[in-house]
Design an enzyme around this catalytic site. Sequence first.
Site, PDB file in Angstrom:
ATOM      1  N   TRP A 332     -75.915   5.661 -27.642  1.00 33.85           N
ATOM      2  CA  TRP A 332     -75.115   6.735 -27.241  1.00 33.85           C
ATOM      3  C   TRP A 332     -73.906   6.049 -26.515  1.00 33.85           C
ATOM      4  CZ3 TRP A 332     -73.589   7.579 -22.364  1.00 33.85           C
ATOM      5  CH2 TRP A 332     -72.760   9.009 -21.978  1.00 33.85           C
ATOM      6  N   HIS A 333     -74.128   4.937 -25.875  1.00 31.44           N
ATOM      7  CA  HIS A 333     -73.174   4.262 -25.019  1.00 31.44           C
ATOM      8  C   HIS A 333     -71.939   3.769 -25.801  1.00 31.44           C
ATOM      9  CE1 HIS A 333     -76.342   4.647 -21.916  1.00 31.44           C
ATOM     10  NE2 HIS A 333     -74.939   4.296 -21.113  1.00 31.44           N
ATOM     11  N   GLY A 334     -72.148   3.521 -27.227  1.00 27.37           N
ATOM     12  CA  GLY A 334     -71.209   2.862 -28.083  1.00 27.37           C
ATOM     13  C   GLY A 334     -71.657   2.242 -29.369  1.00 27.37           C
TER      14      GLY A 334
END
Lengths: 482, 310
Positions: A332-334
């Site tokens: 989700w962070h990247g």
Amino acid sequence: MFHALFCYDPASPLLFTGGQFLCWFSLFYVGFLWLRDHARARLAYLVLFSWFFYYKCGGVFVLALLATTLADFLIALRIASTQRERARRGWLALALSSSLGLLLYFKYTNFFVSSIAQLIGAKFEPFDIALPAGISFYTFQSLSYVIDVYRRRLEPTRDPLEYACYLAYFPQIVAGPIVRAEELLLELRHPPRLDAERVGSGLYLVLLGLVKKAVIADYLARLSDPVFAGGVGLSGFELLLGVYGYAFQIYCDFSGYSDMAVGLGRLTGVELPENFRAPYAAASITEFWRRWHVTLSAWLRDYIYVPLGGNRRGRTRTLVNLMATMTLGGLWHGARASFVLWGVLHGLLLCGEKLVGERWPALRASKLGRLLGTITTFQLVVLLWIPFRSGDLGQSVLLLSRIWREFGLSSAGAVLGARSGFLAMLGFGAALSLVPPGLSERWARVFSRAPLWARAAALVVVVQTTLELRSSELQPFIYFQF
Amino acid sequence: MIHASPKRSDEFGFARGVAVSAWCADRERVAFFSRLRVKLTTERAGIELLAMLGALWSLLGLYASVARPLSLFGRELQKAEIAEFFRPGPRPSQVARVSATAPFRVGASASPEAASVSGKAVLDEAPQRILILGDSMIEGLLPRLADYAAENGHSLNAVIWYGSRTIDWANSSRLTEVLAAARPTFVIIALGSSELKVRDVEKRAVAVERMLHRIGSSKVLWIGPPNWTTDTGINALLERTLGSGRFFRSAELHFERKRDGIHPTLGSSERWLDAVVRYVVEESAVPIRLATPKKTGTPRPRVRVFSPPS
């Protein structure tokens, strides 16, 4: 001047820490107070300002936000009005694929295609795809709304303005907190309570966030940025200092943003959920995730971990569910392998803790056990920030090996003397990261009861301090990129 | 309800009092003032906030307009550059989008002003004492520059101050020290990469001028930063401050980047330096002998390295 004020400028997006935001917010607040008792007009005004704010942050990507808003609003209504389970599931699938489709396209296309290309040994040139600001945050909010309507836990709103405001509400659209519809919609339906305590504590949180971000986090970045950019010419001691600096930089950066979001929410009469609860005081990784980015952890728990079976299907399945949730949390962070790795490592630590906790349940019951747990947890969290920030496993290993090989206390005295400002900010950051939320709320109440001149003086002092200590570079919030 | 009663018994005062009373007695106006009073009472907290914001803006504006800045503990208090809030950054169309994978283009960098001086300056055939100084970009430029220096009989010294900016060099004695040690006849500066997003870009002009003043009569070439993001005007400022023929604009070149997404790869840096050399020889105001090297892999010259400014 017209262009600077009203048009999107990629070189200077509207940030909470910027002067232009202060200017826009001052103007917005005059109208907001005037329309406070007119429910429809107030809502429309909030939506328009929120869309404008998002346009100033992300330009034409405001169209993606509008598309998500319209699609999920209509689909949720259809889900609620349809009785046949199959049709409801079809509408849900449509909502998930449209929202997740946009997110996957903007955020993960290059990652997935390059991974496939690597697997089959083909050459790949990344597509030129820009990431809309805050897409991960508002997509998760939109998903939770549609899923809650599907699960019949939430009655969908029939008012498009309400839903638009839920998704675009300006204090939290770009970097959270991720709010549930049941909380925010309820707040928006009632006339905002703007008593002295709420407004005073809101201003306190905005000022606290400003200090955390513009003063502490940006100052700490002066060493941690070069450390993670190769750190050539820096001693092992400085590299280690930079790594710890990053731990407090990311805390002050993100919790500073969250404080400002919650503070701005209170100023507009909305109570947003808190995102941080003294995370570095956690005595275990499990506890860390109950204190760090709380709204994301809760979202992952409610919409991934629990639907997968949570801890109800035996130990092995629990561990698998934990790993899957944390891996997705990392992703989700990247779209980078290092974020996935970071999530996997946190997942492994959570699994390890679960097993140890089952075997020796009394291990952390004592005060000494808790202290040792806090120290160990903090060190592990800092260690895992290295792949998170480095962006590359090779660079992380290189940095760790350099710290190991080049660390020496001989230069420590000189380094500490030369970097006294950095150490002071590190100390402030550490102290703030250990303040329990209850104490912070008490300070906020004390601030709200202070005389008007004292609050005004605090406002002027904090703004002037940020002017004095700010970095000359524009420093966007770290979590804007996620 | 607001009443204005006549305090004087003269005709004019009495007439005014009656008029005001009549005005206030109008039902709509009474309702308006009544609502206003309720609003002011119930919105007290919000209005106090607006008053505080108003006071803040007034103070910031007032201080920004005074000519002499205030000092506190010997430190000059910063002014809020309020005008900058409303000044646009560079338009996206003015700044090339840099793709990590796009092919490296050379020769498209010189400004029209720089190109106009080509041919006017006389090529200096004499061996030079070259000093290259600046930020971490020098790491990539140095190996190829060493090849050129060896081929053409120039001596080469290098100073890398990681993460440094023009203001760091201008405000420290480091530049004077390295100039005194190297006594260069040709100074190459590669700076600006850490200033792509500065808010106070105009202030950097003073720093650049101070640096040029310290360098004195030696030939100067400034290699502009290889933009990985849109800048807020540092390239335009350097171009303007250095004048024609001394600034190589790198912003529109396309680079292959290292994994940090900032520094060009070694291969890309070599091609970058080749482009710089072509500019020096063909277009700059300070042409020196820089024939293409026949050998590569010249041993690295002596490099002085400084830690990032704290």
